[in-house]
Design a protein around this motif. Structure first.
Motif, PDB file in Angstrom:
ATOM      1  N   PRO A 166      18.841  70.723  77.758  1.00 43.20           N
ATOM      2  CA  PRO A 166      19.972  70.451  76.869  1.00 43.20           C
ATOM      3  C   PRO A 166      19.482  69.822  75.564  1.00 43.20           C
ATOM      4  O   PRO A 166      18.406  69.209  75.517  1.00 43.20           O
ATOM      5  N   ALA A 167      20.243  69.973  74.499  1.00 39.23           N
ATOM      6  CA  ALA A 167      19.915  69.324  73.230  1.00 39.23           C
ATOM      7  C   ALA A 167      19.843  67.815  73.432  1.00 39.23           C
ATOM      8  O   ALA A 167      20.686  67.226  74.102  1.00 39.23           O
ATOM      9  N   THR A 168      18.843  67.201  72.848  1.00 35.31           N
ATOM     10  CA  THR A 168      18.625  65.765  73.025  1.00 35.31           C
ATOM     11  C   THR A 168      19.190  64.973  71.847  1.00 35.31           C
ATOM     12  O   THR A 168      19.512  65.518  70.787  1.00 35.31           O
ATOM     13  N   ASN A 169      19.250  63.651  72.041  1.00 35.18           N
ATOM     14  CA  ASN A 169      19.658  62.778  70.943  1.00 35.18           C
ATOM     15  C   ASN A 169      18.697  62.892  69.765  1.00 35.18           C
ATOM     16  O   ASN A 169      19.123  62.839  68.611  1.00 35.18           O
ATOM     17  N   ALA A 170      17.412  63.045  70.044  1.00 38.87           N
ATOM     18  CA  ALA A 170      16.438  63.185  68.957  1.00 38.87           C
ATOM     19  C   ALA A 170      16.712  64.441  68.143  1.00 38.87           C
ATOM     20  O   ALA A 170      16.675  64.415  66.902  1.00 38.87           O
ATOM     21  N   GLN A 171      16.987  65.552  68.813  1.00 46.08           N
ATOM     22  CA  GLN A 171      17.255  66.799  68.107  1.00 46.08           C
ATOM     23  C   GLN A 171      18.560  66.719  67.333  1.00 46.08           C
ATOM     24  O   GLN A 171      18.655  67.198  66.193  1.00 46.08           O
ATOM     25  N   PHE A 172      19.580  66.120  67.945  1.00 43.29           N
ATOM     26  CA  PHE A 172      20.867  66.014  67.257  1.00 43.29           C
ATOM     27  C   PHE A 172      20.756  65.079  66.059  1.00 43.29           C
ATOM     28  O   PHE A 172      21.382  65.310  65.020  1.00 43.29           O
ATOM     29  N   CYS A 176      30.704  57.516  70.565  1.00 40.54           N
ATOM     30  CA  CYS A 176      30.284  58.780  69.963  1.00 40.54           C
ATOM     31  C   CYS A 176      28.840  59.030  70.375  1.00 40.54           C
ATOM     32  O   CYS A 176      28.278  58.283  71.182  1.00 40.54           O
ATOM     33  N   TRP A 177      28.222  60.036  69.809  1.00 39.17           N
ATOM     34  CA  TRP A 177      26.895  60.441  70.289  1.00 39.17           C
ATOM     35  C   TRP A 177      25.852  59.340  70.144  1.00 39.17           C
ATOM     36  O   TRP A 177      24.991  59.182  71.010  1.00 39.17           O
ATOM     37  N   PHE A 188      16.211  56.506  74.423  1.00 43.48           N
ATOM     38  CA  PHE A 188      17.486  57.112  74.038  1.00 43.48           C
ATOM     39  C   PHE A 188      17.262  58.495  73.441  1.00 43.48           C
ATOM     40  O   PHE A 188      18.062  59.412  73.655  1.00 43.48           O
ATOM     41  N   ALA A 189      16.170  58.668  72.728  1.00 44.47           N
ATOM     42  CA  ALA A 189      15.893  59.936  72.064  1.00 44.47           C
ATOM     43  C   ALA A 189      15.765  61.081  73.053  1.00 44.47           C
ATOM     44  O   ALA A 189      16.125  62.225  72.749  1.00 44.47           O
ATOM     45  N   ARG A 190      15.284  60.808  74.263  1.00 46.88           N
ATOM     46  CA  ARG A 190      15.042  61.857  75.257  1.00 46.88           C
ATOM     47  C   ARG A 190      16.275  62.169  76.104  1.00 46.88           C
ATOM     48  O   ARG A 190      16.251  63.100  76.912  1.00 46.88           O
ATOM     49  N   LEU A 191      17.338  61.423  75.938  1.00 44.73           N
ATOM     50  CA  LEU A 191      18.552  61.697  76.706  1.00 44.73           C
ATOM     51  C   LEU A 191      19.300  62.883  76.109  1.00 44.73           C
ATOM     52  O   LEU A 191      19.234  63.127  74.898  1.00 44.73           O
ATOM     53  N   PRO A 192      20.034  63.641  76.938  1.00 43.32           N
ATOM     54  CA  PRO A 192      20.860  64.713  76.370  1.00 43.32           C
ATOM     55  C   PRO A 192      21.966  64.126  75.513  1.00 43.32           C
ATOM     56  O   PRO A 192      22.574  63.111  75.873  1.00 43.32           O
ATOM     57  N   VAL A 193      22.208  64.733  74.370  1.00 45.98           N
ATOM     58  CA  VAL A 193      23.292  64.257  73.520  1.00 45.98           C
ATOM     59  C   VAL A 193      24.624  64.518  74.216  1.00 45.98           C
ATOM     60  O   VAL A 193      24.819  65.557  74.860  1.00 45.98           O
ATOM     61  N   VAL A 194      25.545  63.566  74.120  1.00 46.11           N
ATOM     62  CA  VAL A 194      26.882  63.690  74.710  1.00 46.11           C
ATOM     63  C   VAL A 194      27.922  63.293  73.658  1.00 46.11           C
ATOM     64  O   VAL A 194      27.575  63.007  72.519  1.00 46.11           O
ATOM     65  N   HIS A 239      29.867  62.895  79.400  1.00 44.10           N
ATOM     66  CA  HIS A 239      29.118  63.727  80.349  1.00 44.10           C
ATOM     67  C   HIS A 239      29.075  65.204  79.958  1.00 44.10           C
ATOM     68  O   HIS A 239      28.764  66.055  80.777  1.00 44.10           O
ATOM     69  N   ILE A 240      29.351  65.512  78.677  1.00 44.06           N
ATOM     70  CA  ILE A 240      29.303  66.896  78.202  1.00 44.06           C
ATOM     71  C   ILE A 240      28.275  67.028  77.093  1.00 44.06           C
ATOM     72  O   ILE A 240      28.294  66.273  76.109  1.00 44.06           O
ATOM     73  N   GLY A 241      27.372  68.001  77.262  1.00 48.70           N
ATOM     74  CA  GLY A 241      26.385  68.323  76.251  1.00 48.70           C
ATOM     75  C   GLY A 241      26.325  69.835  76.048  1.00 48.70           C
ATOM     76  O   GLY A 241      27.311  70.545  76.260  1.00 48.70           O
ATOM     77  N   PHE A 242      25.155  70.366  75.707  1.00 49.61           N
ATOM     78  CA  PHE A 242      25.022  71.799  75.457  1.00 49.61           C
ATOM     79  C   PHE A 242      23.553  72.138  75.292  1.00 49.61           C
ATOM     80  O   PHE A 242      22.693  71.267  75.132  1.00 49.61           O
ATOM     81  N   ARG A 243      23.251  73.430  75.302  1.00 50.50           N
ATOM     82  CA  ARG A 243      21.942  73.956  74.882  1.00 50.50           C
ATOM     83  C   ARG A 243      22.183  75.281  74.169  1.00 50.50           C
ATOM     84  O   ARG A 243      23.253  75.893  74.308  1.00 50.50           O
ATOM     85  N   CYS A 244      21.188  75.741  73.433  1.00 49.50           N
ATOM     86  CA  CYS A 244      21.349  76.941  72.609  1.00 49.50           C
ATOM     87  C   CYS A 244      20.590  78.128  73.176  1.00 49.50           C
ATOM     88  O   CYS A 244      19.629  77.975  73.938  1.00 49.50           O
ATOM     89  N   VAL A 245      21.031  79.306  72.770  1.00 49.03           N
ATOM     90  CA  VAL A 245      20.311  80.546  73.045  1.00 49.03           C
ATOM     91  C   VAL A 245      20.043  81.243  71.722  1.00 49.03           C
ATOM     92  O   VAL A 245      20.671  80.948  70.697  1.00 49.03           O
ATOM     93  N   TYR A 246      19.102  82.201  71.751  1.00 50.29           N
ATOM     94  CA  TYR A 246      18.682  82.914  70.548  1.00 50.29           C
ATOM     95  C   TYR A 246      18.536  84.387  70.924  1.00 50.29           C
ATOM     96  O   TYR A 246      17.825  84.721  71.869  1.00 50.29           O
ATOM     97  N   THR A 247      19.200  85.240  70.175  1.00 51.28           N
ATOM     98  CA  THR A 247      19.218  86.660  70.534  1.00 51.28           C
ATOM     99  C   THR A 247      18.662  87.555  69.443  1.00 51.28           C
ATOM    100  O   THR A 247      18.576  88.762  69.623  1.00 51.28           O
ATOM    101  N   ASP A 248      18.288  87.002  68.285  1.00 45.68           N
ATOM    102  CA  ASP A 248      17.779  87.809  67.168  1.00 45.68           C
ATOM    103  C   ASP A 248      16.470  87.233  66.656  1.00 45.68           C
ATOM    104  O   ASP A 248      16.159  86.059  66.889  1.00 45.68           O
ATOM    105  N   GLY A 249      15.732  88.043  65.936  1.00 45.97           N
ATOM    106  CA  GLY A 249      14.568  87.544  65.218  1.00 45.97           C
ATOM    107  C   GLY A 249      13.257  87.880  65.911  1.00 45.97           C
ATOM    108  O   GLY A 249      13.205  88.313  67.056  1.00 45.97           O
ATOM    109  N   PRO A 250      12.167  87.644  65.188  1.00 49.46           N
ATOM    110  CA  PRO A 250      10.844  88.038  65.681  1.00 49.46           C
ATOM    111  C   PRO A 250      10.356  87.226  66.862  1.00 49.46           C
ATOM    112  O   PRO A 250       9.398  87.611  67.539  1.00 49.46           O
ATOM    113  N   ASN A 251      10.972  86.078  67.129  1.00 47.67           N
ATOM    114  CA  ASN A 251      10.506  85.231  68.225  1.00 47.67           C
ATOM    115  C   ASN A 251      11.071  85.642  69.581  1.00 47.67           C
ATOM    116  O   ASN A 251      10.756  85.014  70.602  1.00 47.67           O
TER     117      ASN A 251
END
Length: 288
Positions: A40-46, A91-92, A113-119, A271-283
């Motif tokens: 899941p997206a982390t606090n550091a990433q958010f 808040c987050w 805190f940075a490694r926790l999933p953002v909520v 208790h709600i977070g998220f993660r991303c998917v990627y469907t386009d691009g060279p990667n």
């Protein structure tokens, strides 16, 4: 840092006939190849997203969010308002509210805190982050395909035994919900991402820890009471997957790939977070 996982895609059996009505029936589904964030997206990433864009979450705009609070003893589990409290300033970056602890500065996050999933992120917040990182939220089918880790109709993301050889595989409620908690960390809260084993595809925390937003509407078939969810105030609901640290076996056995609940797009909780998917691009590379 966990790299996104490349998934081949294909056909699989979605849903379950063995648990809650909203998961039925088992049906064939298919997805194309895609990349998915390993956690899941982390606090550091958010925090990086917020610093680069100046984004303000819905919880911050509204001035409050829902925080889980343990009760003093057994309660009627048909009344979620007994353990969900609207807390001003939650808040987050202040997940328990500003009076419960230190407000975290996005520019200087505590490493733990940075490694926790953002909520405390709404569906709109999650979509905004996904656009920023040139991804999107998964559909329910993508999410469930990924969570199953290559297994066919297994109850859990790792097989049919919840704790194989006594090993914890997911972060869920331990004790009697919502008043008795017996985990080592003494209080119900998310764990740092990647703390428990990955599934067969190398994805962490697909089950337990935090619920995850998807792009898929939640149909209004009969849904059994879920004590770790909030009553919906919106007639249009969106699907959450994976269960969370608040799911308890006796009342909310939703820490499974097929499990699902619905929430309003404005829902914001601890208790709600998220993660991303990627469907386009060279990667985009199919997993071998």
């Amino acid at each position: 840092m966990f790299e996104p996982v490349s998934l081949r895609g294909g056909e699989f059996l979605m849903g379950s006939d063995r648990f809650y009505p909203e998961e039925r029936p088992v049906r064939p589904a298919s997805v194309n190849a895609f990349l998915m964030d390993a956690t899941p997206a982390t606090n550091a990433q958010f925090a990086q997203f917020v610093m680069q864009t100046g984004y303000v979450t819905d919880a911050e705009k509204g001035g409050s969010s829902h925080v889980f609070v343990m009760t003093g003893g057994p309660v009627d589990l048909r009344q979620p308002s007994q353990w969900w409290k609207v807390v001003e300033g939650a808040c987050w970056h202040s997940p328990d509210g500003p009076t419960a602890g230190l407000k975290h500065n996005p520019e200087h996050l505590d490493p733990d805190f940075a490694r926790l999933p953002v909520v405390h992120v709404s569906l709109q917040d999650a979509k905004a982050y996904a656009r920023w990182c040139k991804g999107q939220l998964p559909t329910e089918a993508q999410w469930e395909y990924a969570a199953r880790g290559g297994l066919v109709q297994a109850d859990f993301a790792w097989g049919n035994v919840f704790t194989p050889e006594g090993q914890a595989m997911a972060h869920t409620w331990k004790g009697s919900f919502p008043w008795q908690y017996s985990a080592e960390n003494k209080r119900p809260a998310p764990l740092a991402v990647g703390s428990l084993p990955a599934n067969g595809y190398g994805l962490y925390d697909m089950i337990g820890n935090v619920w995850e937003w998807t792009l898929s509407p939640f149909d209004l078939r009969e849904q059994t009471q879920c004590p770790c969810s909030l009553p919906a105030s919106d007639s249009r609901l969106w699907t959450l997957k994976g269960g969370s640290f608040l799911c308890a076996a006796e009342y909310c056995l939703r820490y499974r790939p097929a499990a699902r609940i619905g929430a309003s797009h404005l829902t914001s909780t601890s208790h709600i977070g998220f993660r991303c998917v990627y469907t386009d691009g060279p990667n985009l590379r199919t997993r071998v």
